[in-house]
Enzyme design. Structure first.
Site, mmCIF file in Angstrom:
data_model
loop_
_atom_site.group_PDB
_atom_site.id
_atom_site.type_symbol
_atom_site.label_atom_id
_atom_site.label_comp_id
_atom_site.label_asym_id
_atom_site.label_seq_id
_atom_site.Cartn_x
_atom_site.Cartn_y
_atom_site.Cartn_z
ATOM 1 C CD GLU A 245 -2.772 -1.303 0.004
ATOM 2 O OE1 GLU A 245 -2.877 -0.136 -0.824
ATOM 3 O OE2 GLU A 245 -3.594 -2.222 -0.343
ATOM 4 C CG HIS A 248 -1.175 1.292 -4.411
ATOM 5 N ND1 HIS A 248 -1.089 1.142 -5.527
ATOM 6 C CD2 HIS A 248 -1.847 0.093 -3.478
ATOM 7 C CE1 HIS A 248 -1.566 -0.070 -5.915
ATOM 8 N NE2 HIS A 248 -2.190 -0.511 -4.784
#
Length: 425
Positions: A245, A248
């Site tokens: 994550e 991202h």
């Protein structure tokens, strides 16, 4: 702190409960459906492309410059827990940060699988190293946090993304109180989602990565019972959900975004050294058994959907892309949240280094108490001790039955925390 969050009804088509699911795509769809947010996102991406081209064309990276990023970890559902639970959760947070530092610097133990075997199946692809140090902040915390200098930026019971629900309204999963930090929220996420982050996060708005409370960090040793509700569960128990994550947040997309077509720089995940794919890889596939659009899929990449134990590398192209995003947002990061590393480094020395497992830590003075932690590249703590003001300034440390390799030492005082590398031969 004011919570800016719109509760929306989301329906996820989740397959097996034990397969990775990321909510970033849903979050980005919400962002792009808001005209103001969409325009701001596109403008920032245009600036990013300029910086990326600058890096790629001029090879401008200084490999000796270490990036330092201040981190704050928030447990919004842990507001009424005991001090013992808070101590356990702080340990879990540091464990996760240790894993990030190993993964993003390509010193994780399982990178040896790539170096010794798997890289031969992917000619022309090199693993990436961002040369970064994520540090839980210790100084100049927001006044609203109630934290004082010397305390780590780990909060309990704040309303920061308290529900863990995906949503946006005049800002996406953000709290301006914590602007300037790399914010990580650990909470229960519904719908089987393990985590989510904006694609290209901006610290100036206090934006955050959200991780499910059973996918954060890795097992502590010895295993505590005090914070067992937050214990990560297999197969997502090695801290790789946050590695994914955070990718991202640093503007990496999934490697299975789409088939590249003619121009890998403008289609798919826009990284030319990740073989294009349009279907995620799940579980722990054997090497070479998953085909991408043209070539074998790079299933061990952190930006695919495999289990924690089976993802262990970024590519060099992904590292360059993350560096370009960091260069774009680095002025948004707090310059006062981290301790003066030069001051701390001048307070102690480690010798010999390299060594055989026995070494000395010598403090110039013990005007304040220090704590020392030694951990391996997986984040496992192998030594931990506290030294008060009356301790001998020269401490001999013997690591029993320790394997050769790279280790790290955290030295913390009320002035902050500094990490040094330890080489055992």
């Amino acid at each position: 702190m004011k919570l800016k969050l719109l509760f929306v009804l989301l329906v996820f088509q989740v397959g097996l409960a034990q397969q990775r699911t990321c909510g970033t795509q849903v979050l980005m769809e919400q962002i792009m459906s808001n005209p103001t947010q969409r325009q701001a996102y596109l403008e920032q991406q245009e600036k990013f492309e300029v910086e990326l081209q600058r890096l790629e064309s001029n090879s401008l990276r200084n490999t000796n410059a270490v990036i330092r990023i201040p981190v704050a970890v928030h447990y919004p559902t842990a507001g009424t827990v005991t001090e013992a639970v808070k101590t356990c959760l702080r340990r879990l947070a540091q464990k996760q940060i240790d894993i990030l530092n190993a993964d993003y610097n390509a010193v994780n133990t399982d990178i040896s699988i790539w170096n010794n075997n798997d890289s031969a199946f992917f000619p022309g692809i090199s693993n990436g190293n961002l040369n970064v140090q994520f540090v839980i902040a210790t100084q100049n915390h927001p006044a609203e946090s109630g934290l004082v200098d010397g305390e780590v930026a780990v909060t309990f019971g704040t309303d920061f993304i308290g529900s863990g629900v995906l949503g946006c309204t005049n800002g996406c999963n953000e709290d301006i109180t914590w602007a300037g930090y790399m914010n990580i929220v650990v909470t229960n996420i519904s719908g089987g989602v393990l985590g989510f982050s904006p694609l290209g996060g901006q610290p100036q708005f206090g934006r955050t990565v959200v991780i499910d409370n059973n996918s954060f960090g890795a097992s502590l040793s010895p295993s505590p019972t005090t914070c067992s509700n937050f214990a990560p569960t297999s197969p997502f128990n090695k801290g790789r959900t946050l590695t994914h994550e955070l990718g991202h947040f640093l503007n990496l997309n999934h490697t299975f975004q789409s088939c590249d077509g003619a121009n890998c720089a403008n289609t798919g995940d826009r990284v030319c050294d990740t073989p294009s794919a349009n279907v995620a890889a799940y579980d722990c596939p054997a090497l070479g058994t998953v085909s991408g659009c043209v070539d074998t899929q790079l299933t061990m990449n952190y930006m695919d959907y495999t289990d924690d134990a089976c993802m262990y590398m970024f590519t060099a192209g992904q590292a360059t892309r993350m560096l370009a995003w960091y260069n774009l947002i680095k002025t948004q990061l707090s310059t006062t949240a981290l301790a003066n590393e030069t001051f701390l480094e001048n307070q102690f020395s480690i010798y010999p280094n390299p060594n055989k497992g026995s070494f000395t830590i010598e403090f110039k003075e013990l005007a304040n108490s220090f704590s020392v932690e030694v951990y391996d590249v997986t984040g496992k703590t192998i030594f931990e001790n506290n030294y008060d003001q009356s301790a001998n300034p020269s401490q001999m440390i013997n690591l029993d039955n320790v394997n050769r390799g790279i280790y790290f030492i955290n030295v913390k005082s009320d002035k902050g925390l500094v990490t040094k590398k330890l080489v055992i031969e």
